[in-house]
Design an enzyme around this catalytic site. Structure first.
Site, short mmCIF file in Angstrom:
data_model
loop_
_atom_site.label_atom_id
_atom_site.label_comp_id
_atom_site.label_asym_id
_atom_site.label_seq_id
_atom_site.Cartn_x
_atom_site.Cartn_y
_atom_site.Cartn_z
N GLU A 28 0.69 -1.22 0.06
CA GLU A 28 0.09 -0.04 0.07
C GLU A 28 0.94 1.20 0.12
OE1 GLU A 28 -2.69 -0.40 3.09
OE2 GLU A 28 -3.52 -2.27 2.47
N ASN B 215 1.90 -5.10 -3.16
CA ASN B 215 0.63 -5.37 -2.99
C ASN B 215 -0.11 -4.11 -2.62
OD1 ASN B 215 -1.38 -7.64 -2.22
ND2 ASN B 215 -1.25 -6.94 -0.21
N HIS C 283 -10.46 -5.74 -2.49
CA HIS C 283 -11.60 -5.47 -1.42
C HIS C 283 -12.74 -4.39 -2.33
CE1 HIS C 283 -9.23 -7.03 1.83
NE2 HIS C 283 -8.26 -6.26 1.58
N GLU D 225 -6.36 -10.53 -1.37
CA GLU D 225 -7.19 -10.37 -0.13
C GLU D 225 -8.50 -10.32 -0.49
OE1 GLU D 225 -5.59 -6.96 2.16
OE2 GLU D 225 -3.61 -7.63 1.59
N ASP E 109 -12.47 -10.12 -1.09
CA ASP E 109 -13.75 -10.07 -0.27
C ASP E 109 -14.58 -8.95 -1.11
OD1 ASP E 109 -12.73 -7.70 0.81
OD2 ASP E 109 -12.67 -8.63 2.86
#
Ligand code: 9MR
Length: 439
Positions: A167, A209, A246, A275, A277
């Site tokens: 990030e 990432n 996400h 990750e 979702d």
């Protein structure tokens, strides 16, 4: 959702994945073996492995003593990411005093259950221990590099991929680096971290990432792309890019996702969905999961997908019910769509001669669901439909269908080459598989 009955050879495909009995039955019953049937993986990891990919989840060490949790995690996933246990605050709570207790618990659980591990994360502006938050300049740069070296050395040889830097880019339209104490040590902090990680664990794949990097037209996506291109051109050791994925209504799954993944892969890096979702429920959520899987399968260097938790109740945003299992451990519709999409695989060419049938999930009710089947390649066909578990036929249209459980047989009835069936679930919501032969 399509299930190819005529699967092209795919990386990692082995005869192990194909029931020999099924294969023999197809050959014998049709007389002419037009091709082999595709075996349907019955778990996420098995279905992903058909195309040489992994399917993973974030794991929390404090849940490893819960049988309901580990049963699902062990059955469905073959890649594990430590949700918090390898972060900076967890592994170096005091400067130069390292604590690997919980990270080691996850690695040990993974290894004893035959799973691989994604390391998350070596350098990040967030979740820094207090002592690091208060540092700056060359002292911080040295402390960060020491952290990368010590942690990557501790786990050397045990990590499939490391999120080396997490990030580091700003949201919005600037395309700039995120301001942070690490960024203020100099723009080269990211490549320095990658070089330190490579030296410490030469066999781990090293990833950058980030989130909000899914839509190809977004400035943040472009900025990360330009950094990776620059790193590759200058020989900075980077092997992969992680897309956190996400999603919610404010950040929906983009329709150009496969373009994003493909363009990064073309730089010579693997891409991974790290990750995943998706906030929501029902068909809308399930279709978005399907879209993600299809985008990954469309890119050969998209090597795996990890969801960010096992059950909705395990999620960092449980109120959004963003995962594949509900709080009771039941498979959600999103699970079924994900499994079906993995089993459907990437696109491939139908065999010459013979016929192909695609199987698509349609309307669904609590006790039954519709399945659409479309034949191509011939108008003189016979389709065998293998129902799953105790599923049974309720209704059919646009073909003559015989049988009611186990294997159904369908032949044309003058209504063209597409037909449908309604199946009672009887406890099994998986999509049937089908094979086609010419008559
Ligand atoms: O899921 C993680 C949650 O338990 C932590 O409280 C949180 C702290 O920052 O981090 C969550 O995981 C994040 C991941 O490490 C990086 N990408 C975003 C994830 C969700 O916030």
């Amino acid at each position: 959702m399509m299930t190819r009955t005529f699967a092209p050879p795919r990386r990692g495909r082995t005869l192990r994945a194909i029931s020999l009995a099924t294969l023999a039955a197809v050959v014998l019953s049709t007389g002419v073996a037009v091709t082999s049937a595709q075996a349907a993986g019955s778990t996420l990891q098995a279905a992903a492995a058909e195309s040489g990919r992994y399917f993973g989840t974030a794991i929390a060490a404090n849940k490893l003593s819960e049988t309901a949790y580990t049963t699902i995690a062990n059955r469905e996933f073959n890649m594990v990411t430590a949700e918090n246990e390898m972060k900076l605050d967890a592994t170096e709570p005091n400067q130069n005093q390292f604590n690997f207790t919980n990270g080691d618990r996850i690695v040990s659980w993974a290894r004893s259950n035959g799973k691989q591990v994604r390391g998350h994360t070596l350098a990040w502006h967030s979740q820094q221990p207090g002592w690091m938050q208060n540092m700056s300049g060359s002292a911080l740069r040295s402390a960060m590099l020491n952290h990368v070296t010590q942690v990557a050395t501790h786990y050397r040889g045990q990590i499939h991929s490391w999120d080396v830097v997490n990030e580091a880019f700003a949201d919005g339209s600037s395309g700039a680096r995120r301001d942070s104490n690490l960024q203020r040590t100099g723009n080269d902090w990211i490549e320095a971290a990658f070089r330190a990680a490579r030296a410490a664990d030469p066999n781990a794949k090293l990833c950058y990432n980030d989130y909000n990097t899914d839509n190809w037209s977004h400035a943040k996506t472009q900025a990360v792309y330009n950094m990776v291109r620059d790193f590759k051109s200058r020989g900075v050791p980077i092997d992969c890019v992680g897309f956190q994925a996400h999603f919610n209504s404010g950040n929906p799954v983009p329709s150009n996702y496969h373009t994003t993944l493909g363009n990064f892969a073309a730089l010579g890096v693997d891409v991974q969905i790290t990750e995943l979702d998706i906030a929501g429920s029902g068909t809308s959520q399930a279709e978005q999961y399907r879209g993600i899987v299809q985008a990954c399968l469309a890119v050969s260097r998209c090597t795996g997908i990890s969801v960010w938790g096992v059950r909705d109740s395990d999620s960092w945003r449980s109120g959004d019910t963003p995962l594949l299992f509900d709080g009771n451990g039941n498979k959600k519709l999103a699970y079924n769509y994900t499994l079906d999409a993995l089993n459907a695989g990437g696109t491939g060419n139908p065999p010459t001669g013979g016929c192909t049938v695609t199987v698509t999930r349609a309307e669904e009710w609590s006790d039954r669901f519709n399945v659409s089947l479309a034949v191509s390649g011939s108008s003189a066909w016979r389709v065998s439909v293998q129902l799953q578990g105790s599923q049974s036929l309720q209704n059919s249209w646009n073909a003559t269908v015989s049988g009611s459980t186990g294997t159904l047989t369908a032949v044309p009835n003058g209504n063209g080459n597409s037909f449908g069936i309604t199946l009672y679930k009887n406890g099994n919501t998986n999509l049937p598989t089908a094979t086609c032969s010419t008559t």
